[in-house]
Motif scaffolding. Sequence first.
Motif, PDB file in Angstrom:
ATOM      1  N   PRO A   9       0.800  -1.229   0.000  1.00  0.00           N
ATOM      2  CA  PRO A   9       0.000   0.000   0.000  1.00  0.00           C
ATOM      3  C   PRO A   9       0.828   1.272   0.000  1.00  0.00           C
ATOM      4  CG  PRO A   9      -0.924  -1.569   1.512  1.00  0.00           C
ATOM      5  CD  PRO A   9       0.377  -2.141   1.030  1.00  0.00           C
ATOM      6  N   GLN A  10       1.920   1.291   0.756  1.00  0.00           N
ATOM      7  CA  GLN A  10       2.721   2.516   0.811  1.00  0.00           C
ATOM      8  C   GLN A  10       3.356   2.844  -0.532  1.00  0.00           C
ATOM      9  OE1 GLN A  10       3.053  -0.291   2.553  1.00  0.00           O
ATOM     10  NE2 GLN A  10       5.127  -0.648   3.230  1.00  0.00           N
ATOM     11  N   SER A  11       3.502   1.841  -1.419  1.00  0.00           N
ATOM     12  CA  SER A  11       4.089   2.125  -2.729  1.00  0.00           C
ATOM     13  C   SER A  11       3.111   2.860  -3.640  1.00  0.00           C
ATOM     14  CB  SER A  11       4.576   0.839  -3.396  1.00  0.00           C
ATOM     15  OG  SER A  11       3.494   0.056  -3.835  1.00  0.00           O
ATOM     16  N   LEU A  12       1.828   2.913  -3.255  1.00  0.00           N
ATOM     17  CA  LEU A  12       0.845   3.651  -4.046  1.00  0.00           C
ATOM     18  C   LEU A  12       0.906   5.147  -3.749  1.00  0.00           C
ATOM     19  CD1 LEU A  12      -2.221   1.264  -3.680  1.00  0.00           C
ATOM     20  CD2 LEU A  12      -0.631   1.412  -5.592  1.00  0.00           C
ATOM     21  N   VAL A  17      -2.709   9.929 -10.119  1.00  0.00           N
ATOM     22  CA  VAL A  17      -3.988   9.297 -10.430  1.00  0.00           C
ATOM     23  C   VAL A  17      -4.452   9.819 -11.783  1.00  0.00           C
ATOM     24  CG1 VAL A  17      -6.394   9.005  -9.738  1.00  0.00           C
ATOM     25  CG2 VAL A  17      -4.580   9.010  -8.004  1.00  0.00           C
ATOM     26  N   VAL A  18      -4.806   8.881 -12.675  1.00  0.00           N
ATOM     27  CA  VAL A  18      -5.278   9.206 -14.024  1.00  0.00           C
ATOM     28  C   VAL A  18      -6.683   8.635 -14.171  1.00  0.00           C
ATOM     29  CG1 VAL A  18      -4.838   8.894 -16.492  1.00  0.00           C
ATOM     30  CG2 VAL A  18      -2.917   9.136 -14.906  1.00  0.00           C
ATOM     31  N   ASP A  19      -7.616   9.464 -14.639  1.00  0.00           N
ATOM     32  CA  ASP A  19      -9.009   9.027 -14.736  1.00  0.00           C
ATOM     33  C   ASP A  19      -9.254   8.165 -15.973  1.00  0.00           C
ATOM     34  OD1 ASP A  19      -9.332  10.743 -16.938  1.00  0.00           O
ATOM     35  OD2 ASP A  19     -10.954  11.893 -16.037  1.00  0.00           O
ATOM     36  N   LYS A  27      -2.282  13.448  -7.011  1.00  0.00           N
ATOM     37  CA  LYS A  27      -1.407  12.397  -6.488  1.00  0.00           C
ATOM     38  C   LYS A  27      -2.073  11.680  -5.318  1.00  0.00           C
ATOM     39  CE  LYS A  27       3.124  14.203  -7.663  1.00  0.00           C
ATOM     40  NZ  LYS A  27       4.436  14.604  -7.141  1.00  0.00           N
ATOM     41  N   VAL A  28      -1.792  10.380  -5.202  1.00  0.00           N
ATOM     42  CA  VAL A  28      -2.286   9.592  -4.078  1.00  0.00           C
ATOM     43  C   VAL A  28      -1.685  10.144  -2.791  1.00  0.00           C
ATOM     44  CG1 VAL A  28      -2.300   7.319  -2.965  1.00  0.00           C
ATOM     45  CG2 VAL A  28      -2.584   7.490  -5.457  1.00  0.00           C
ATOM     46  N   GLN A  29      -2.547  10.462  -1.836  1.00  0.00           N
ATOM     47  CA  GLN A  29      -2.119  10.986  -0.545  1.00  0.00           C
ATOM     48  C   GLN A  29      -2.070   9.890   0.513  1.00  0.00           C
ATOM     49  OE1 GLN A  29      -1.172  14.315  -0.181  1.00  0.00           O
ATOM     50  NE2 GLN A  29      -1.370  14.158  -2.400  1.00  0.00           N
ATOM     51  N   SER A  65       0.501   1.736 -13.672  1.00  0.00           N
ATOM     52  CA  SER A  65       1.355   1.732 -14.853  1.00  0.00           C
ATOM     53  C   SER A  65       2.478   2.730 -14.586  1.00  0.00           C
ATOM     54  CB  SER A  65       0.548   2.135 -16.091  1.00  0.00           C
ATOM     55  OG  SER A  65       1.390   2.213 -17.228  1.00  0.00           O
ATOM     56  N   GLY A  66       3.659   2.233 -14.251  1.00  0.00           N
ATOM     57  CA  GLY A  66       4.780   3.111 -13.919  1.00  0.00           C
ATOM     58  C   GLY A  66       4.468   3.935 -12.688  1.00  0.00           C
ATOM     59  N   ASP A  67       4.522   5.266 -12.844  1.00  0.00           N
ATOM     60  CA  ASP A  67       4.231   6.138 -11.701  1.00  0.00           C
ATOM     61  C   ASP A  67       2.795   6.659 -11.736  1.00  0.00           C
ATOM     62  OD1 ASP A  67       4.390   7.981 -13.764  1.00  0.00           O
ATOM     63  OD2 ASP A  67       5.660   9.393 -12.668  1.00  0.00           O
ATOM     64  N   GLU A  68       1.912   5.930 -12.464  1.00  0.00           N
ATOM     65  CA  GLU A  68       0.515   6.331 -12.574  1.00  0.00           C
ATOM     66  C   GLU A  68      -0.404   5.229 -12.045  1.00  0.00           C
ATOM     67  OE1 GLU A  68       0.753   9.241 -16.469  1.00  0.00           O
ATOM     68  OE2 GLU A  68       0.008   7.199 -16.746  1.00  0.00           O
ATOM     69  N   LEU A  69      -1.506   5.667 -11.459  1.00  0.00           N
ATOM     70  CA  LEU A  69      -2.558   4.768 -11.023  1.00  0.00           C
ATOM     71  C   LEU A  69      -3.798   5.123 -11.835  1.00  0.00           C
ATOM     72  CD1 LEU A  69      -3.406   2.540  -9.005  1.00  0.00           C
ATOM     73  CD2 LEU A  69      -4.192   4.384  -7.495  1.00  0.00           C
ATOM     74  N   HIS A  70      -4.172   4.243 -12.743  1.00  0.00           N
ATOM     75  CA  HIS A  70      -5.310   4.478 -13.628  1.00  0.00           C
ATOM     76  C   HIS A  70      -6.576   3.948 -12.960  1.00  0.00           C
ATOM     77  CE1 HIS A  70      -3.007   5.702 -17.244  1.00  0.00           C
ATOM     78  NE2 HIS A  70      -2.047   5.070 -16.573  1.00  0.00           N
ATOM     79  N   VAL A  71      -7.557   4.828 -12.782  1.00  0.00           N
ATOM     80  CA  VAL A  71      -8.813   4.459 -12.142  1.00  0.00           C
ATOM     81  C   VAL A  71      -9.943   4.531 -13.163  1.00  0.00           C
ATOM     82  CG1 VAL A  71      -8.041   5.187  -9.850  1.00  0.00           C
ATOM     83  CG2 VAL A  71      -9.242   6.823 -11.313  1.00  0.00           C
TER      84      VAL A  71
END
Length: 118
Positions: A9-12, A17-19, A27-29, A65-71
Amino acid sequence: MNAPLGDAPQSLTGLHVVDAEGTKVGKVQQVYRDDATNEPEWVTVRTGLFGMKETFIPLAGAQRSGDELHVPHAKATIKAAPRIDANGHLDPSEEAELYRHYGMTRPGGGGDEGDEPQ
C-alpha cells in the motif's frame, strides 16, 4: 476488490492518479485498508481549488502503470465525491455513501467494518 497487484500500500502513495479518459486528477495521498481483509480498498487524492480537498477513490478496477494509477472513473465523478474527512478511519456509513456515489457495491456484501489508512 481488484486492487493493483503486487504493490505494498505505501508504494501507491505519491502515484499520479489518471481518470478513465486519461486526465490527471492528482497524487495519491493516503491508502485505506479494509478492516476485515487488511487489503487496500481506497486511496485519497487532493482535488479542488489549490488542492484543499482530499477525495476518496475506490481501488476496485484500478491499474498501476509506472508512476501512474489508472482508475475507472471520470475526473468529474471523483471531484463530485462526498466530502469525508481523511483523518484516520472511514466508517461504514461513509464507505456506503462513497460506494453509492461511484455506482458500486461494497466487496464482500457490506459488513459493519470500516477502513483504516495504512
